[in-house]
Motif scaffolding. Structure first.
Motif, PDB file in Angstrom:
ATOM      1  N   PHE A 177       0.842  -1.196   0.000  1.00 27.07           N
ATOM      2  CA  PHE A 177       0.000   0.000   0.000  1.00 27.07           C
ATOM      3  C   PHE A 177       0.876   1.245   0.000  1.00 27.07           C
ATOM      4  CE2 PHE A 177      -2.982  -2.676   2.899  1.00 27.07           C
ATOM      5  CZ  PHE A 177      -3.236  -3.543   1.856  1.00 27.07           C
ATOM      6  N   ASN A 178       1.911   1.222   0.809  1.00 23.23           N
ATOM      7  CA  ASN A 178       2.820   2.356   0.901  1.00 23.23           C
ATOM      8  C   ASN A 178       3.490   2.632  -0.436  1.00 23.23           C
ATOM      9  OD1 ASN A 178       5.602   3.663   1.546  1.00 23.23           O
ATOM     10  ND2 ASN A 178       4.427   3.959   3.420  1.00 23.23           N
ATOM     11  N   LYS A 179       3.896   1.575  -1.115  1.00 25.79           N
ATOM     12  CA  LYS A 179       4.566   1.721  -2.407  1.00 25.79           C
ATOM     13  C   LYS A 179       3.653   2.364  -3.445  1.00 25.79           C
ATOM     14  CE  LYS A 179       6.764  -0.978  -6.099  1.00 25.79           C
ATOM     15  NZ  LYS A 179       7.148  -2.348  -6.546  1.00 25.79           N
ATOM     16  N   ALA A 180       2.383   2.013  -3.433  1.00 28.64           N
ATOM     17  CA  ALA A 180       1.441   2.533  -4.427  1.00 28.64           C
ATOM     18  C   ALA A 180       1.068   3.989  -4.178  1.00 28.64           C
ATOM     19  CB  ALA A 180       0.181   1.680  -4.446  1.00 28.64           C
ATOM     20  N   LEU A 181       1.148   4.438  -2.934  1.00 32.78           N
ATOM     21  CA  LEU A 181       0.701   5.783  -2.584  1.00 32.78           C
ATOM     22  C   LEU A 181       1.733   6.861  -2.904  1.00 32.78           C
ATOM     23  CD1 LEU A 181      -0.969   5.044   0.856  1.00 32.78           C
ATOM     24  CD2 LEU A 181      -2.125   6.074  -1.113  1.00 32.78           C
ATOM     25  N   LYS A 182       1.228   8.028  -3.220  1.00 27.38           N
ATOM     26  CA  LYS A 182       2.070   9.207  -3.338  1.00 27.38           C
ATOM     27  C   LYS A 182       2.553   9.607  -1.941  1.00 27.38           C
ATOM     28  CE  LYS A 182      -0.838  11.059  -7.066  1.00 27.38           C
ATOM     29  NZ  LYS A 182      -1.781  12.150  -7.438  1.00 27.38           N
ATOM     30  N   PRO A 183       3.637  10.353  -1.827  1.00 35.25           N
ATOM     31  CA  PRO A 183       4.027  10.880  -0.520  1.00 35.25           C
ATOM     32  C   PRO A 183       2.874  11.684   0.075  1.00 35.25           C
ATOM     33  CG  PRO A 183       5.800  11.171  -2.091  1.00 35.25           C
ATOM     34  CD  PRO A 183       4.616  10.699  -2.889  1.00 35.25           C
ATOM     35  N   GLY A 184       2.536  11.400   1.315  1.00 33.40           N
ATOM     36  CA  GLY A 184       1.413  12.074   1.948  1.00 33.40           C
ATOM     37  C   GLY A 184       0.066  11.448   1.633  1.00 33.40           C
ATOM     38  N   ILE A 186      -3.107   8.753   1.553  1.00 32.15           N
ATOM     39  CA  ILE A 186      -3.903   8.261   2.672  1.00 32.15           C
ATOM     40  C   ILE A 186      -4.202   6.770   2.552  1.00 32.15           C
ATOM     41  CG2 ILE A 186      -6.155   8.423   3.817  1.00 32.15           C
ATOM     42  CD1 ILE A 186      -4.253  10.780   4.360  1.00 32.15           C
ATOM     43  N   LEU A 187      -4.041   6.067   3.666  1.00 30.08           N
ATOM     44  CA  LEU A 187      -4.467   4.672   3.797  1.00 30.08           C
ATOM     45  C   LEU A 187      -5.640   4.637   4.759  1.00 30.08           C
ATOM     46  CD1 LEU A 187      -4.260   1.568   3.583  1.00 30.08           C
ATOM     47  CD2 LEU A 187      -2.526   1.666   5.401  1.00 30.08           C
ATOM     48  N   ALA A 221       5.357  -0.176   8.327  1.00 32.47           N
ATOM     49  CA  ALA A 221       5.321  -0.098   6.863  1.00 32.47           C
ATOM     50  C   ALA A 221       5.515   1.312   6.337  1.00 32.47           C
ATOM     51  CB  ALA A 221       4.004  -0.666   6.347  1.00 32.47           C
ATOM     52  N   GLY A 222       5.718   2.289   7.224  1.00 30.12           N
ATOM     53  CA  GLY A 222       5.987   3.650   6.770  1.00 30.12           C
ATOM     54  C   GLY A 222       4.815   4.604   6.820  1.00 30.12           C
ATOM     55  N   PHE A 223       3.850   4.331   7.708  1.00 28.93           N
ATOM     56  CA  PHE A 223       2.686   5.206   7.859  1.00 28.93           C
ATOM     57  C   PHE A 223       2.651   5.817   9.247  1.00 28.93           C
ATOM     58  CE2 PHE A 223       1.291   2.120   4.653  1.00 28.93           C
ATOM     59  CZ  PHE A 223       0.742   2.949   3.683  1.00 28.93           C
ATOM     60  N   GLU A 224       1.939   6.931   9.355  1.00 35.45           N
ATOM     61  CA  GLU A 224       1.615   7.481  10.664  1.00 35.45           C
ATOM     62  C   GLU A 224       0.098   7.593  10.778  1.00 35.45           C
ATOM     63  OE1 GLU A 224       2.786  11.411  11.600  1.00 35.45           O
ATOM     64  OE2 GLU A 224       2.212  12.286   9.675  1.00 35.45           O
ATOM     65  N   LEU A 225      -0.409   7.339  11.969  1.00 38.11           N
ATOM     66  CA  LEU A 225      -1.838   7.472  12.226  1.00 38.11           C
ATOM     67  C   LEU A 225      -2.173   8.950  12.354  1.00 38.11           C
ATOM     68  CD1 LEU A 225      -4.557   6.030  12.953  1.00 38.11           C
ATOM     69  CD2 LEU A 225      -3.852   6.247  15.349  1.00 38.11           C
ATOM     70  N   LEU A 273      -9.539   3.616  10.869  1.00 40.13           N
ATOM     71  CA  LEU A 273      -8.253   4.280  11.054  1.00 40.13           C
ATOM     72  C   LEU A 273      -7.785   4.962   9.769  1.00 40.13           C
ATOM     73  CD1 LEU A 273      -6.454   1.370  12.945  1.00 40.13           C
ATOM     74  CD2 LEU A 273      -7.715   3.285  13.949  1.00 40.13           C
ATOM     75  N   LYS A 274      -7.296   6.172   9.909  1.00 38.82           N
ATOM     76  CA  LYS A 274      -6.785   6.937   8.776  1.00 38.82           C
ATOM     77  C   LYS A 274      -5.283   7.183   8.961  1.00 38.82           C
ATOM     78  CE  LYS A 274      -7.551  11.374   6.358  1.00 38.82           C
ATOM     79  NZ  LYS A 274      -8.411  12.583   6.323  1.00 38.82           N
ATOM     80  N   PHE A 275      -4.499   6.673   8.018  1.00 42.53           N
ATOM     81  CA  PHE A 275      -3.045   6.807   8.073  1.00 42.53           C
ATOM     82  C   PHE A 275      -2.555   7.676   6.918  1.00 42.53           C
ATOM     83  CE2 PHE A 275      -4.065   2.639   9.890  1.00 42.53           C
ATOM     84  CZ  PHE A 275      -3.336   2.644  11.071  1.00 42.53           C
ATOM     85  N   LYS A 276      -1.376   8.220   7.088  1.00 40.42           N
ATOM     86  CA  LYS A 276      -0.716   8.996   6.032  1.00 40.42           C
ATOM     87  C   LYS A 276       0.652   8.409   5.750  1.00 40.42           C
ATOM     88  CE  LYS A 276       1.030  13.068   6.960  1.00 40.42           C
ATOM     89  NZ  LYS A 276       1.156  14.514   7.278  1.00 40.42           N
ATOM     90  N   LYS A 277       0.994   8.306   4.462  1.00 42.96           N
ATOM     91  CA  LYS A 277       2.333   7.852   4.087  1.00 42.96           C
ATOM     92  C   LYS A 277       3.349   8.919   4.438  1.00 42.96           C
ATOM     93  CE  LYS A 277       5.119   6.532   0.034  1.00 42.96           C
ATOM     94  NZ  LYS A 277       5.102   6.116  -1.385  1.00 42.96           N
ATOM     95  N   LEU A 278       4.398   8.513   5.123  1.00 46.25           N
ATOM     96  CA  LEU A 278       5.435   9.448   5.518  1.00 46.25           C
ATOM     97  C   LEU A 278       6.322   9.830   4.339  1.00 46.25           C
ATOM     98  CD1 LEU A 278       6.456   7.817   8.897  1.00 46.25           C
ATOM     99  CD2 LEU A 278       5.107   9.894   8.560  1.00 46.25           C
TER     100      LEU A 278
END
Length: 278
Positions: A177-184, A186-187, A221-225, A273-278
């Protein structure tokens, strides 16, 4: 994103949002995409699917995650397309929806599910712009082009990955999921919630997961809540049923045995839960 819904509709949705934690300012707005609301109210949705809105709260949930027109969104393991039939028409013509479904070589139930979804994409106008990709923890991780997605959404899937591949399976999924997302990017995660005071071993068999575990694996995995909500909470659910979460509706794994009891509980208590890619 188009706003300006009628007062009654806005008030109805705002009521659904009152379960959000006080620190979630983004989840308390009463304005929502007209396309999203229209998709949820579409008469093409079956009566059975509509009946589950009271437990899944799709408009309020997607609003909490921050879904907007023009986004590139990846839905993980969409199954028969319960959420896809809301996401697809809401994004059609002004965004992109990737459906990261079971791999093409799947068999049995997984193949039937994939074939059924492909049929919708081919024959249902609401799904006509959906792009199907493959997903399976560890083996199929290219759910969308790298760094292309604004949002990745997974609904009630984490327990499946944990039951089959334990921690490594879940971590592998979240890294994809982290790989597919742009920086910032949302997961958004919705999952059956196991009380924190229960034995960790219950996560392997019950279908429920501890919220603390999901937050920790996302962090690895590189996210923050960034926010959490009780939109999909159900205080009636004690999460200690004979056949796990499947004891409850819609599965009712015990059949008619105490069916009225479990119908009165409703669907499971769920973390949102809402996370953001760091």
């Amino acid at each position: 994103m188009k706003f300006g819904l009628k007062t009654l509709l806005a008030a109805t949705i705002l009521t659904a949002l009152t379960g959000c934690n006080s620190n979630n300012a983004t989840s308390t707005a009463a304005e929502h995409s007209e396309a999203l609301v229209s998709a949820a109210q579409n008469a093409a949705r079956s009566e059975a699917n509509r009946a589950r809105d009271q437990y899944r709260n799709p408009v309020a949930t997607l609003d909490f995650f921050g879904l907007q027109d023009g986004m590139t969104v990846v839905e993980i393991a969409p199954g028969g397309g319960w959420y896809s039939e809301i996401l697809a028409p809401a994004l059609k013509g002004n965004g992109t929806l990737y459906a990261a479904h079971f791999p093409a070589e799947s068999e049995g139930y997984y193949k039937r599910s994939l074939d059924g979804f492909k049929d919708k994409v081919a024959n249902d106008a609401r799904f006509s712009e959906v792009k199907i990709t493959e997903f399976s923890p560890v083996t199929h991780l290219d759910i969308a082009p790298a760094s292309s997605a604004d949002m990745v959404l997974t609904f009630r899937n984490v327990h499946n990955w944990y039951m089959r591949g334990e921690h490594q399976g879940v971590l592998s999924a979240f890294k994809a999921f982290n790989k597919a997302l742009k920086p910032g990017g949302i997961l958004g995660v919705v999952e059956h919630r196991l009380p924190e005071n229960r034995d960790d071993a219950e996560q392997k068999r019950s279908g429920y997961m501890k919220q603390s575990y999901v937050i920790e694996v996302a962090k690895q995995a590189g996210f923050e809540l960034v926010a959490q909500s009780d939109i999909n909470a159900n205080p009636k659910d004690t999460a200690d049923h004979p056949k796990g979460v499947w004891t409850l509706p819609p599965r009712l794994a015990l059949g008619e045995e105490q069916a009225d009891k479990y119908k009165a509980i409703g669907e499971s208590d769920r973390m949102t839960l809402k996370f953001k890619k760091l």
